[in-house]
Structures are given as structure tokens and as C-alpha cells.
Design an enzyme around this catalytic site. Structure first.
Site, PDB file in Angstrom:
ATOM      1  N   GLY A 144       0.837  -1.198   0.000  1.00  0.00           N
ATOM      2  CA  GLY A 144       0.000   0.000   0.000  1.00  0.00           C
ATOM      3  C   GLY A 144       0.867   1.241   0.000  1.00  0.00           C
ATOM      4  N   SER A 230       5.157  -4.919  -2.827  1.00  0.00           N
ATOM      5  CA  SER A 230       4.934  -3.527  -3.204  1.00  0.00           C
ATOM      6  C   SER A 230       5.568  -2.620  -2.148  1.00  0.00           C
ATOM      7  CB  SER A 230       3.441  -3.263  -3.378  1.00  0.00           C
ATOM      8  OG  SER A 230       3.200  -2.002  -3.984  1.00  0.00           O
TER       9      SER A 230
END
Length: 549
Positions: A144, A230
Site C-alpha cells: 500500500g 509492493s
């Protein structure tokens, strides 16, 4: 609910029931009667047993950060009695996304989780307590970017990994966005000196908790693997350059998460000034920002977008150097590392927000690619498109768009990090002393007619062996499970020994500059030397720009 209608965000973050807990106790939900109790350095916690695995959720590893805004967190206050550890703790403060979309890969929420500055909690899955088995410890850091999401979702459930490999799985939440990465040191007093990296220092505090407590949960504090996807992978890369984190982890896996450079103090200060303007503060009354009564959490959350981007800051304190620039960090040179990306990163990263990108006409392609000029350098778009059409004559205009943006925006950074790790060791490093392996996740999801390919986030459920839980992403089924068997067994082997090789995969050679051997994850995985060589060499002609910096 139809599993095809569950959004990607909901799978990653979980429904409101999962995120916030429920009035229904876990024993009633799962029909369990056992109540395991563990003793931590702060006090006793009571978990529950699910499918033969001891589960503890919401264990505090730090105190309420509302009392320590923009400063390093403290250890949690000790408690007496037995604290219930049955439900996830709240997520870090962040904007709540509006419900929108039905795509399996939509980045938007369908259920509102709970925000709280009291967010420093972790979760543990383990097959044994106090049994001296010294299990490898797999610590997952959620993505995120550095601004949103949490670990409170079913896709991060550690039961299958714990059972499959007899490992201990740990997930956690930590401070994000301006709460974790707003650099105020140039604007305020010494109490703000670490403000730009307190989100990273939360992760250090969490790893200290693991070091001090994981033996109680049957884990080995000398075999701790951090892995993240990520933004989680980028956080792992940043930890590799932080002196405070040295020795707290012993293997690293970054999944579609690179961090070559951190924010400069100048750029980070500009973001902070924009936030202060949005909430009506200045240098003269900056101290008010630390007081929740004067500046409520909700007011800060509303100002997050004014800062545009938040991430680790090159502050000469917690982070004294860029994570992977100009070279790989020396303080983690001995730590074995796996780096990877997915084959079609931007089909989700960019495509989820613009459905028209999946039906581009050739005449539209140059204009659409021009929007990503920062990653393409001075290369001529006509030449890039011509190269890709020559290399991949069967590609559509949309295929070329996603291939180009993946290669230059996402994959390029991973190649640079891999090369710098390889250069750090050359050809003469000793077995077990910081070798590097690289992968490309190529298995394509059948969801939505296969339009997503192998996109950003796709490797998460395979690493956790949760492809059925994440069937809205993976489609479920035997083929997906074949890939999950390989990936999860490999991550388990890496956590156990520092070498990913195991019986489920072909021999995986270390990544060296002479061959650039890369694992291609698929139903039948294989090793390929220097995959997509032409794309790599084209991207090398440009200066890589770290997204957000």
C-alpha cells in the site's frame, strides 16, 4: 457473497468484521475450545486454535502512538492478568476509500475498517508454544506504498504457511503516510528529529519484539525472514540500510517492491509545509500537531493528500544513506535476498484505474505513454513502440502499453537492485554469505477472461498458499495450487536455510551479472538467463526514477 465479486482491496484488507473484530468470539466462529496462553515481555496473551494452529491477533508491540506523534514509539506498557488476543487490532490512520467497482483487482474498499493511532499490533500463527523447536520466522510487511492498507486481511492468514512448513508467521500494522513519514525536523525542534522515518522505526520496534518474544511462540530469533510486497518490499529494502535494524532479520524477500532512493530532506519538508498549511499550522505553533486534542486524528487524515507523497527520508539519522543508491547497503551485505516482480505489473497498478487502457488503438498509444515520460527518459516513443512491435508481433496496442510501463516503471528498479547486490559480492562470495536470487512471476490469472495477466499483487496469495482464499484474484483451482505449492515451499525453504532451493522447483542459481539467472514462476516453473534481455537493455538507457521521489 459471490467470490467473483470480492474486490482485491477487500481481499487484502478484509471485511469490516475481519478488520475490526466481532462480538462473536473466535471459539464460536470456528468451533474451537482450546485457549492457548503465551507470555510476552509485556504480559500474558490468550489466543485460539484454528485448524491445529495457535493464533494470536492484535498483540501490542508498541504503545499508543497518539501519545508519541512524530517521535519513535515506545514499548507497550506492561499489563497484569491475561490479555485477549482474538481479533486484529485497528489499522493505521488513512483515508477510507469509497466503495466502487466490482473487478477482482479493484483497489477500492467495500467495507470500512477502523482507523486508530493505537495501531502498533502484530499477529502470530504457530504450531507450538515453548517447545524449543526453533522454527523459522516469516515476518510479512504489508504494502500500500507507505500510505495505506493493513495486514488485517484473509489473504495474509498464516495458517496454511504455519502448517505447511512448520514455521512461525508474523504480520503487523504500523504508522503510515504523514503519521509515519512526515519530515518536520527542519520546521520544528529536536523532538521532531526522527519524524520522517517513525513508520520505519515502528518496524524496527516490531522486529525487536520478535527477537525478544518469538521463542515463546516456538520460533527461532536467529532465523527471521522479512518479506513484503509492493510498499512492503520497499520497506524491507529500506530496513536493509537502517543501522537500527541490523541483526534483527536474516533473510529478505522483496516482491514488486524496490527502494533505490529515499526522499531528500528538501522535498520532504515541502510536503510537510503543504500539510501544515492545510491544517492551519505554522512553525510558531507546530507543537500543537502533537496534541490530539488540538489537532484530532481526523483532521490530520484529511490533510494527507495535501502532502501528495510520503515515504522514508534521507535524514542522516535513522536512514543515513539511500537504500540502494549508489550501491547495495553494506550493513546488510551478509543477508541472503530474493527479489522479484510480476510479468504484468501495471495491468493492475495503472489499468485498474482506467478501463480504456485495455482497448487502446495504435494511434492512441503514444499519447498514453507520454504520461509516463518521467520513466521513459529521452527515448522517442515511436522508437519504443517500434521495438516492442518487433519483439512481440502478436501484441495489441494495450499489450505494448502495459509491457512498456511495467518494464520502465516497475521492473527496471528491481533489475538495478539485483545488479547492485550481485556487484556487491562479485563471483567470489562464500555460500550462505548474502547471495541473491531473482524471480519473475509469469502465471496469468484467468479472472475476467485473463485481462489482468500476472499483475501487481498476484504473487501474494501464492507466497501464503492462500490461492483459494484469494480465488477472486487467482481463480482458484488446481493450476493455481500447483504454482502456490512451488512458491510457498520455496519461501519456507529460504526462511529455514537462507537458500531457496527445494524439491518443488528446478535448481535455482544465484543471480550474477554474467548470467542473470531468474526463476520464472508458472505452472511448470523454469530458470531463464537474462529474461526479456532486449527490454532490460532498452530501459538501461534511461535514468530510473523512484516512484514518489
Amino acid at each position: 457473497m459471490d467470490k467473483k465479486q470480492v474486490t482485491r482491496r477487500e481481499l487484502l484488507q478484509g471485511s469490516a468484521l475481519i478488520v475490526t473484530g466481532s462480538a462473536i468470539a473466535p471459539k464460536a466462529m470456528w468451533g474451537q475450545t482450546s485457549s492457548p496462553v503465551a507470555t510476552t515481555t509485556s504480559g500474558k496473551v490468550r489466543g485460539f486454535v484454528q485448524d491445529g494452529v495457535n493464533v494470536f491477533k492484535g498483540i501490542p508491540y508498541g504503545g499508543d502512538t497518539a501519545k508519541r506523534r512524530f517521535t519513535p514509539a515506545e514499548k507497550p506498557a506492561a499489563w497484569t492478568g491475561v490479555r485477549e488476543a482474538l481479533t486484529f487490532g485497528p489499522q493505521a490512520p488513512q483515508p477510507i476509500h469509497a466503495r466502487s467497482g466490482r473487478s477482482a483487482f479493484s483497489p477500492l474498499d467495500e467495507a470500512d475498517p477502523v482507523n486508530s493511532e493505537d495501531c502498533l499490533h502484530l499477529n502470530v500463527w504457530t504450531a507450538g508454544l515453548r517447545d524449543g523447536r526453533k522454527r523459522p520466522v516469516m515476518v510479512y510487511i504489508h504494502g500500500g506504498a507507505y500510505s495505506n492498507s493493513s495486514s488485517n486481511g484473509p489473504v495474509y492468514d498464516g495458517i496454511r504457511l504455519a502448517k505447511r512448513g512448520d514455521v512461525v508467521v508474523v504480520t503487523m500494522n504500523h504508522r503510515l503516510n504523514l503519521f509515519g513519514y512526515m519530515y518536520l525536523a527542519k520546521l520544528g525542534g529536536g523532538e521532531f528529529a526522527d519524524s520522517g522515518n517513525v513508520g520505519q522505526l515502528d518496524l524496527v520496534l516490531m522486529l525487536e519484539w520478535v527477537r525478544d518474544n518469538i521463542a515463546e511462540f516456538g520460533g527461532d530469533p536467529s532465523r527471521v525472514m522479512i518479506f513484503g510486497q509492493s510498499g512492503g518490499g520497499a520497506k524491507c529494502a529500506t530496513l536493509m540500510a537502517m543501522p537500527a535494524a541490523k541483526g534483527l532479520f536474516h533473510r529478505v524477500v522483496t516482491m514488486s517492491g524496490q527502494q533505490l532512493t529515499a526522499r531528500t530532506q528538501e522535498h520532504a519538508t515541502q510536503s510537510a509545509e503543504a500539510v501544515l498549511a492545510a491544517i492551519g499550522l505554522s512553525r510558531t505553533n507546530l507543537e500543537d500537531i502533537r496534541d490530539p486534542k488540538k489537532v484530532p486524528m481526523e483532521r490530520l487524515v484529511a490533510a494527507i493528500r495535501a502532502g501528495k507523497y510520503f515515504g522514508p527520508v534521507l535524514d542522516s539519522r535513522a536512514l543515513p544513506r539511500d537504500p540502494f543508491s549508489p550501491d547495495a547497503p553494506a550493513i546488510s551485505a551478509n543477508v541472503p535476498m530474493i527479489l522479484g516482480n510480476t510479468r504484468d505489473e501495471t495491468r493492475l497498478l495503472i489499468g485498474s484505474g482506467d478501463p480504456s487502457l485495455f482497448s487502446l488503438r495504435w494511434e492512441e498509444l503514444p499519447v498514453r505513454l507520454e504520461r509516463y515520460r518521467a520513466f521513459l527518459g529521452d527515448l522517442k516513443l515511436t522508437d519504443i513502440i517500434a521495438d516492442y512491435r518487433r519483439w512481440y508481433p502478436g501484441y495489441s496496442a494495450s499489450d505494448v502499453f502495459f509491457a512498456v510501463t511495467t518494464a520502465f516503471r516497475s521492473w527496471h528498479g528491481m533489475v538495478i537492485e539485483s545488479d547492485r547486490r550481485a556487484a556487491q559480492h562479485g563471483a567470489g562470495f562464500q555460500p550462505g554469505h548474502g547471495p541473491t536470487w531473482a524471480y519473475n512471476f509469469a502465471w496469468k490469472s484467468p479472472v475476467d477472461g485473463g485481462k489482468w495477466g500476472a499483475p501487481h499483487t498476484m504473487d501474494i496469495p501464492f507466497a501464503f498458499d492462500n490461492v483459494e482464499i484469494a480465488a477472486a484474484m487467482t481463480g482458484g483451482g488446481a493450476d493455481a495450487q500447483k504454482v502456490a505449492d512451488q512458491v510457498s515451499d520455496t519461501f519456507i525453504a529460504f526462511a529455514r536455510t537462507g537458500d531457496p532451493n527445494n524439491r518443488a522447483i528446478p535448481k535455482w542459481s544465484r543471480y550474477e551479472l554474467t548470467h542473470r539467472s531468474t526463476m520464472i514462476w508458472n505452472t511448470v516453473s523454469r530458470i531463464e538467463d537474462d529474461p526479456r534481455r532486449e527490454e532490460r537493455k532498452l530501459a538501461e538507457q534511461t535514468l530510473y526514477v523512484q516512484p514518489g521521489t
